[in-house]
Enzyme design. Sequence first.
Site, PDB file in Angstrom:
ATOM      1  N   GLU A 192     -88.660   3.525 -39.704  1.00  0.00           N
ATOM      2  CA  GLU A 192     -88.171   4.725 -39.053  1.00  0.00           C
ATOM      3  C   GLU A 192     -87.509   4.294 -37.767  1.00  0.00           C
ATOM      4  O   GLU A 192     -88.012   3.416 -37.073  1.00  0.00           O
ATOM      5  CB  GLU A 192     -89.362   5.649 -38.746  1.00  0.00           C
ATOM      6  N   SER A 236     -83.866   5.179 -34.909  1.00  0.00           N
ATOM      7  CA  SER A 236     -82.972   6.168 -34.330  1.00  0.00           C
ATOM      8  C   SER A 236     -82.052   6.760 -35.397  1.00  0.00           C
ATOM      9  O   SER A 236     -81.623   7.893 -35.298  1.00  0.00           O
ATOM     10  CB  SER A 236     -82.145   5.518 -33.245  1.00  0.00           C
ATOM     11  N   PHE A 237     -81.761   5.963 -36.444  1.00  0.00           N
ATOM     12  CA  PHE A 237     -80.813   6.420 -37.472  1.00  0.00           C
ATOM     13  C   PHE A 237     -81.432   7.466 -38.391  1.00  0.00           C
ATOM     14  O   PHE A 237     -80.752   8.279 -38.989  1.00  0.00           O
ATOM     15  CB  PHE A 237     -80.333   5.235 -38.316  1.00  0.00           C
ATOM     16  N   GLY A 238     -82.732   7.402 -38.561  1.00  0.00           N
ATOM     17  CA  GLY A 238     -83.418   8.237 -39.541  1.00  0.00           C
ATOM     18  C   GLY A 238     -84.566   7.435 -40.141  1.00  0.00           C
ATOM     19  O   GLY A 238     -85.334   6.818 -39.407  1.00  0.00           O
ATOM     20  N   ARG A 239     -84.620   7.396 -41.489  1.00  0.00           N
ATOM     21  CA  ARG A 239     -85.749   6.700 -42.121  1.00  0.00           C
ATOM     22  C   ARG A 239     -85.264   5.719 -43.176  1.00  0.00           C
ATOM     23  O   ARG A 239     -84.193   5.883 -43.740  1.00  0.00           O
ATOM     24  CB  ARG A 239     -86.658   7.705 -42.820  1.00  0.00           C
ATOM     25  N   ALA A 240     -86.086   4.722 -43.452  1.00  0.00           N
ATOM     26  CA  ALA A 240     -85.835   3.841 -44.599  1.00  0.00           C
ATOM     27  C   ALA A 240     -86.967   4.104 -45.588  1.00  0.00           C
ATOM     28  O   ALA A 240     -88.148   4.041 -45.215  1.00  0.00           O
ATOM     29  CB  ALA A 240     -85.831   2.384 -44.163  1.00  0.00           C
ATOM     30  N   ASP A 293     -75.486  -7.874 -35.610  1.00  0.00           N
ATOM     31  CA  ASP A 293     -76.918  -7.713 -35.365  1.00  0.00           C
ATOM     32  C   ASP A 293     -77.719  -8.672 -36.238  1.00  0.00           C
ATOM     33  O   ASP A 293     -78.697  -8.290 -36.880  1.00  0.00           O
ATOM     34  CB  ASP A 293     -77.329  -6.248 -35.612  1.00  0.00           C
TER      35      ASP A 293
HETATM   36  P1  ADP Z   1     -82.710  -0.477 -38.596  1.00  0.00           P
HETATM   37  O1  ADP Z   1     -82.900  -1.883 -38.129  1.00  0.00           O
HETATM   38  O2  ADP Z   1     -81.476   0.159 -38.059  1.00  0.00           O
HETATM   39  O3  ADP Z   1     -83.965   0.315 -38.405  1.00  0.00           O
HETATM   40  P2  ADP Z   1     -82.671  -1.591 -41.279  1.00  0.00           P
HETATM   41  O4  ADP Z   1     -81.619  -1.453 -42.311  1.00  0.00           O
HETATM   42  O5  ADP Z   1     -82.819  -2.957 -40.686  1.00  0.00           O
HETATM   43  O6  ADP Z   1     -82.434  -0.494 -40.168  1.00  0.00           O
HETATM   44  O7  ADP Z   1     -84.039  -1.225 -41.978  1.00  0.00           O
HETATM   45  C1  ADP Z   1     -85.022  -0.320 -41.584  1.00  0.00           C
HETATM   46  C2  ADP Z   1     -86.360  -0.737 -42.182  1.00  0.00           C
HETATM   47  O8  ADP Z   1     -86.306  -0.902 -43.582  1.00  0.00           O
HETATM   48  C3  ADP Z   1     -86.894  -2.029 -41.632  1.00  0.00           C
HETATM   49  O9  ADP Z   1     -88.273  -1.864 -41.421  1.00  0.00           O
HETATM   50  C4  ADP Z   1     -86.650  -3.039 -42.713  1.00  0.00           C
HETATM   51  O10 ADP Z   1     -87.649  -4.016 -42.690  1.00  0.00           O
HETATM   52  C5  ADP Z   1     -86.675  -2.221 -43.985  1.00  0.00           C
HETATM   53  N1  ADP Z   1     -85.623  -2.664 -44.918  1.00  0.00           N
HETATM   54  C6  ADP Z   1     -84.303  -2.455 -44.790  1.00  0.00           C
HETATM   55  N2  ADP Z   1     -83.616  -2.953 -45.826  1.00  0.00           N
HETATM   56  C7  ADP Z   1     -84.530  -3.483 -46.660  1.00  0.00           C
HETATM   57  C8  ADP Z   1     -84.451  -4.133 -47.937  1.00  0.00           C
HETATM   58  N3  ADP Z   1     -83.281  -4.304 -48.546  1.00  0.00           N
HETATM   59  N4  ADP Z   1     -85.601  -4.552 -48.514  1.00  0.00           N
HETATM   60  C9  ADP Z   1     -86.781  -4.354 -47.900  1.00  0.00           C
HETATM   61  N5  ADP Z   1     -86.935  -3.734 -46.704  1.00  0.00           N
HETATM   62  C10 ADP Z   1     -85.837  -3.301 -46.085  1.00  0.00           C
END
Ligand code: ADP
Length: 448
Positions: free
Chosen positions: A12, A14-18, A126
Amino acid sequence: MENYKVLSVIGEGSFGRALLVSHLNNADKYVMKEIRLPKSSAAVKESRQEAILLAKMKHPNIVKFQEAFEDDHLYIVMEYCDRGDLLETIKLQRGKLFPEHTILHWFVQICLAVQHIHEKRVLHRDIKSKNIFLTQRRTIKLGDFGSARVLSSPMAYACTYVGTPYYVPPEIWENLPYNNKSDMWSLGCVLYEICTLKHPFQAGSWKNLIMKICHGTYSPLPSQYSYDLRSLIKQIFRKDPRQRPSVNTILKRRALLKMVNLCVSAQLDDPSGLPKDESASIIHPMKEQQETPPDVQQSSSPASGRRQWEKGATGTVLNVLENASILTSSIKANRSVGGHVIKYDLKEKRKDWDKEAPESLLNILNNLDLCSAFKTYTIYRPKASEDCLKGPLFNNTKAPDATDSREEEIYIDPDRLQPRSDDEDTDFEEDEVDPDWVSELQQWTDSQ
Ligand code: ADP
Ligand code: MG
């Protein structure tokens, strides 16, 4: 969205959620980034850049794009890397150094990913161990294109920079233009971290962090590593971007050739590392198609739009810092802390440093918790807020703040300022053109 089942929230920010999701048809797992769409159409376009750029990348060492779609959010579906990120892997070592072979195996894969994106004239901006993922098969995948930008003419100077302060190169702090070599610096930080399990530049204040980066003050690699690895780090941490090796130069190093061949032939033998479904679809946003944008590669005329910063200008961040008292830490009052995650004011713009105003950048820094130095403009407060400027690999006992110290463990590399001929590889900088989302994606699908 209805094709996927949400299994868990894995991140989670600033962009939202993963989200970790599974596809209803085949039960395959994916990561779905759910990005809040801002109100202004310019900002929406910027959010879509991540999907556009990720979709363009097709490389076994880059997280594979699956599809993207929109409702009130933008959703980007991508390959799930089930072994977590490189930072977690480093932390799991609990101080036990990696063998050089493992380091080189990872490093070469990261370089191959960076080579692919630089060939497409994209800057990642980044690169850090938290954005590099691992799979069960120990394959490296570079991810998080949320800060990436298309670049074009060497004449197109950038006026903003996005990144994670711990990994930001000296030219950014000195108000100089940035380019592909800036990614190389961040790559050097990752290499240093997998060799030492520590950040190369760590300090107790913003001032000292930036001074250390700009002066290139870091502890030498553990003695068990080869001369070549040490010299590679030295070269990547050259202060002048023109003297810093490009990714092509690095991949041509004799000491890496064997590993490069190994990685490349493994990828050829095992196409599973490559995108399986070449026709990975894109669900188009519910918007009318707009005019095709001008060709990004050719769009900026050499003479136009180039911003120049006066070399050696006195108004650089470094200059201001040199005369500044130590910056203190505080957190912005208009942000509320939710667990470890700061809930951003939705109206607030997520990223952008105004490169033209070092004074205002310092003011911003002054108001940020120093732990944000490790985040991509995502601020969170640790439990002990006075313990600042600590990345996850921060080592409490060994972070002397002296930036010009001659202490034994501090290594100042005299060769960093020596001329080298990587200037010709310093070939592209940020392009101001913002490609249109629909036609970009259309072009991408048409090319399948
Ligand atoms: P941000 O860094 O802007 O929060 P990220 O794309 O790096 O966005 O990912 C957000 C979260 O999701 C992080 O905790 C990262 O570890 C996880 N994540 C992102 N992409 C993957 C992926 N392809 N496989 C596993 N985990 C991921
Ligand atoms: Mg990230």
